[in-house]
Every structure is written in C-alpha cells, then in structure tokens.
Design an enzyme around this catalytic site. Structure first.
Site, PDB file in Angstrom:
ATOM      1  N   ASP A  13     -34.143 -15.308  58.803  1.00 59.08           N
ATOM      2  CA  ASP A  13     -35.229 -15.932  59.993  1.00 59.08           C
ATOM      3  C   ASP A  13     -35.218 -15.079  61.340  1.00 59.08           C
ATOM      4  OD1 ASP A  13     -36.741 -17.911  61.123  1.00 59.08           O
ATOM      5  OD2 ASP A  13     -34.986 -18.490  62.423  1.00 59.08           O
ATOM      6  N   SER A  14     -35.917 -15.275  62.339  1.00 63.40           N
ATOM      7  CA  SER A  14     -36.126 -14.456  63.212  1.00 63.40           C
ATOM      8  C   SER A  14     -34.799 -14.743  64.096  1.00 63.40           C
ATOM      9  CB  SER A  14     -37.446 -14.828  64.180  1.00 63.40           C
ATOM     10  OG  SER A  14     -37.152 -16.112  64.729  1.00 63.40           O
ATOM     11  N   TYR A  45     -40.942 -14.534  66.475  1.00 61.79           N
ATOM     12  CA  TYR A  45     -41.986 -13.872  65.608  1.00 61.79           C
ATOM     13  C   TYR A  45     -43.496 -14.499  65.926  1.00 61.79           C
ATOM     14  CZ  TYR A  45     -38.689 -11.572  62.245  1.00 61.79           C
ATOM     15  OH  TYR A  45     -37.703 -10.703  61.641  1.00 61.79           O
ATOM     16  N   GLY A  46     -43.220 -15.611  66.349  1.00 65.47           N
ATOM     17  CA  GLY A  46     -44.390 -16.651  66.435  1.00 65.47           C
ATOM     18  C   GLY A  46     -45.668 -15.788  67.005  1.00 65.47           C
ATOM     19  N   CYS A  76     -38.017 -19.072  57.260  1.00 59.65           N
ATOM     20  CA  CYS A  76     -38.838 -18.766  58.613  1.00 59.65           C
ATOM     21  C   CYS A  76     -40.311 -19.111  58.208  1.00 59.65           C
ATOM     22  CB  CYS A  76     -38.728 -17.262  59.126  1.00 59.65           C
ATOM     23  SG  CYS A  76     -39.810 -17.042  60.182  1.00 59.65           S
ATOM     24  N   ASN A  77     -41.064 -20.131  58.604  1.00 67.83           N
ATOM     25  CA  ASN A  77     -42.098 -20.563  58.182  1.00 67.83           C
ATOM     26  C   ASN A  77     -43.164 -19.450  58.498  1.00 67.83           C
ATOM     27  OD1 ASN A  77     -42.525 -23.540  57.671  1.00 67.83           O
ATOM     28  ND2 ASN A  77     -40.913 -23.377  58.883  1.00 67.83           N
ATOM     29  N   THR A  78     -43.019 -18.707  59.762  1.00 71.74           N
ATOM     30  CA  THR A  78     -44.064 -17.514  60.031  1.00 71.74           C
ATOM     31  C   THR A  78     -43.849 -16.508  59.335  1.00 71.74           C
ATOM     32  OG1 THR A  78     -43.340 -18.515  62.472  1.00 71.74           O
ATOM     33  CG2 THR A  78     -44.394 -16.220  62.340  1.00 71.74           C
ATOM     34  N   GLU A 155     -33.056 -20.982  70.918  1.00 71.15           N
ATOM     35  CA  GLU A 155     -32.229 -19.671  70.754  1.00 71.15           C
ATOM     36  C   GLU A 155     -31.210 -19.948  71.954  1.00 71.15           C
ATOM     37  OE1 GLU A 155     -32.214 -16.912  68.682  1.00 71.15           O
ATOM     38  OE2 GLU A 155     -33.223 -18.182  67.435  1.00 71.15           O
ATOM     39  N   CYS A 187     -41.578 -25.326  61.669  1.00 74.59           N
ATOM     40  CA  CYS A 187     -40.896 -24.104  62.201  1.00 74.59           C
ATOM     41  C   CYS A 187     -39.207 -24.343  61.964  1.00 74.59           C
ATOM     42  CB  CYS A 187     -41.175 -23.778  63.660  1.00 74.59           C
ATOM     43  SG  CYS A 187     -40.016 -22.700  64.423  1.00 74.59           S
ATOM     44  N   THR A 188     -38.488 -23.611  61.316  1.00 72.66           N
ATOM     45  CA  THR A 188     -37.261 -24.077  61.082  1.00 72.66           C
ATOM     46  C   THR A 188     -36.126 -24.004  62.320  1.00 72.66           C
ATOM     47  OG1 THR A 188     -36.711 -21.531  60.604  1.00 72.66           O
ATOM     48  CG2 THR A 188     -37.152 -22.909  58.927  1.00 72.66           C
ATOM     49  N   HIS A 189     -36.705 -23.613  63.537  1.00 68.04           N
ATOM     50  CA  HIS A 189     -36.060 -23.958  64.678  1.00 68.04           C
ATOM     51  C   HIS A 189     -35.970 -25.232  65.154  1.00 68.04           C
ATOM     52  CE1 HIS A 189     -36.021 -19.548  65.385  1.00 68.04           C
ATOM     53  NE2 HIS A 189     -35.067 -19.539  66.407  1.00 68.04           N
TER      54      HIS A 189
HETATM   55  N1  DGL Z   1     -37.988 -20.123  62.680  1.00 68.96           N
HETATM   56  C1  DGL Z   1     -39.203 -19.563  62.610  1.00 68.96           C
HETATM   57  C2  DGL Z   1     -40.349 -20.357  61.984  1.00 68.96           C
HETATM   58  O1  DGL Z   1     -39.946 -21.149  61.050  1.00 68.96           O
HETATM   59  C3  DGL Z   1     -39.876 -18.287  63.646  1.00 68.96           C
HETATM   60  C4  DGL Z   1     -40.161 -18.686  64.942  1.00 68.96           C
HETATM   61  C5  DGL Z   1     -40.422 -17.770  65.756  1.00 68.96           C
HETATM   62  O2  DGL Z   1     -39.714 -16.780  65.540  1.00 68.96           O
HETATM   63  O3  DGL Z   1     -41.464 -17.641  66.340  1.00 68.96           O
HETATM   64  O4  DGL Z   1     -41.525 -20.296  61.940  1.00 68.96           O
END
Ligand code: DGL
Length: 276
Positions: A13-14, A45-46, A76-78, A155, A187-189
């Site tokens: 993931d990011s 990453y978004g 990571c969805n992104t 984060e 988003c996994t966060h």
């Molecule tokens: N956790 C990530 C996701 O699922 C990335 C979020 C990010 O880095 O912007 O999209």
C-alpha cells in the site's frame, strides 16, 4: 531471500492503510508468512497520476518478488484501480489480488437503493470503479465523495481527534443527506476510522470494509494453486517501508498490534533497494 515457509504473501500500500487487509489475512491464515511494504516515501497516492502510481506498483512488485513473495496483494484501492490489469499482464505467472470498492455487496444489501462510497480521486477515475458504476448504477443510486486529508490523518495516527472528526463530518454530511443506508470504505486507510465513521453516520447506515472478502479471495487463490503453506508453526512476517522505519513500527503496533521487524528500503530512481 527470506527464510519463512513459502509462499510468502506480499502485500503493499502507499502507507499503513493496507494493514487493514494484512490483519484480515493474518486472522484468516495465521500460519502464512507475509511481507508488507508501505511506500511511505510517496504517500498519499490519491492525488498522483495513474502513470506514476503504475511505476511504483511495478517496482514494488519486483521488490516483493525478489524478497520471496509468491502472491501479491495490492492492498490499496488507488493502486489497484490503475495498476492491477497492467500488473497481471506484465507478470502472467504471478497471482495478484486487488481491491475494489465494495459496491456489489452494498448494492445487494441496500434496502432503499442508495449507496455511498468514499475513496480517493484516482480510485473514482480508474477503470475498476467506472466498471462498477456501469454495472450497478442502473439498480442503485451511487453517491461518491472524496475525503481530502483523511489518509494523512490515519498516517499520523489521528484516528479520533477533533480535526479528524471534523474532516469526516464534512466529508460524510452530503452523503448522509442523500439518505444512503450503505457506506463503502473505498480506501484501505479508512477502516481504521470505522468507529468514528459509525458514530457519525449512525446505526441506520451499514459500513462496508472489503478487507475480509479480499483475504478470503487470497486464501482461495493460494488453495487453488496449492500454495497455502501446510505449516502450523508461527508465521514469519517482515514489514518494509520507504519512509522512516520507526514511524511504521509505531503505527503498526498502534493499528494492528504488530511488534515484529520493520526494515527500511530506499528508492533509487525507479528501483527499491534494501540493505537487509
Ligand atoms: N490506502 C490507499 C487506498 O486504498 C491509498 C490512499 C492514498 O495513498 O491516497 O486507496
């Protein structure tokens, strides 16, 4: 190379978001070894371009394979939205599991036909989400929202601070106003904010985290390819970060109770290196 029983599940993931997937994988497959990579040099990453994220995803895949991963979970969805297809094409022998916003279960479970999705801008622009919207958008209303600042809050470990609550209230208010009864965490966060999110949306909105389904899919793929380790001993886990190791160490302990090893790795141009 790692000494853990093979195959090791490579997860990336990011940042710390993919730990919401890691903890489900470990819960469902307690004897499987894992390698977790947080690309904290590049989080979030978004807001980044698809091309840039694809470049990171390819290099991270090379890195995890070189460290002994036998399957890659793009937690990571992104990154999944832009990179999953090209990764599968570039590494035809490697099994990949990716994330997609859980619109399907939300569409199946909704009572009033209104579904909310929160995710990053790149996830909404990616082909995976467009396909989901095309497939389910006729049957249900899909309301989307981006939530600037939320990834940074997770984060930083600000899970239930006044600032994070305000960010969430601002992000969720328009969705609540549409009358949704399902909210997809795209988003996994975001699963780490689930208690705060549930307080804000109230008991009439079901909050959906796709991590358990992604972990089940990982197990299915491993079993199908007869790759699931038959070992019953303690699993070996190693975490890597392209940011400061102490930071991931602290956050991994706080978020998922991980007390193991964290190793720093460094970007050299387009390649990830580690000295371990
Ligand atoms: N956790 C990530 C996701 O699922 C990335 C979020 C990010 O880095 O912007 O999209």
């Amino acid at each position: 190379m790692v000494n853990s029983p093979s195959p090791t599940i490579g997860i990336f993931d990011s940042g710390v978001g993919g730990l919401s997937v890691w903890r489900e994988i470990v819960r469902q497959m307690p004897h499987a070894g894992t390698l977790y990579l947080a690309d904290q040099a590049h989080v979030p990453y978004g807001p980044r371009s698809a091309e840039e994220i694809l470049g990171f995803a390819r290099s991270i895949t090379d890195f995890l394979l070189a460290q002994g991963a036998g399957i890659i979970v793009v937690a990571c969805n992104t990154a999944s939205g832009v990179a999953l297809r090209p990764l599968r094409a570039a590494y035809p022998d490697v099994p990949f599991v990716g994330m997609e916003p859980a619109v399907k279960p939300a569409a199946e479970q909704t009572h009033n036909g209104r579904v909310g999705v929160i995710a990053t801008p790149t996830t909404f622009q990616g082909t995976l989400f467009k396909q989901l919207a095309d497939r389910f958008g006729h049957d249900v209303e899909i309301h989307t929202r981006i939530c600037p600042g939320l990834v940074a809050a997770v984060e930083a470990g600000d899970l239930d601070t006044p600032g994070t609550r305000l960010l969430l209230e601002t992000c969720l208010a328009p969705l609540i106003a549409t009358g949704i009864d399902q909210l997809v965490l795209g988003c996994t966060h975001y699963p780490f904010l689930r208690p705060t999110i549930e307080r804000i949306v109230g008991p009439d909105v079901a909050v959906i985290d796709p991590a358990p389904a992604v972990a089940r899919q990982t197990g299915r793929l491993l079993r199908k390819q007869d790759l699931l380790s038959h070992d019953t001993g303690p699993a070996h886990h190693t975490f890597f970060t392209s940011g400061p190791a102490a930071r991931l160490h602290r956050m991994a302990r706080t978020l998922v109770g991980y007390e193991g090893k964290v190793t720093a790795c460094t970007w050299h141009g387009a390649e990830l290196w580690t000295t371990r």
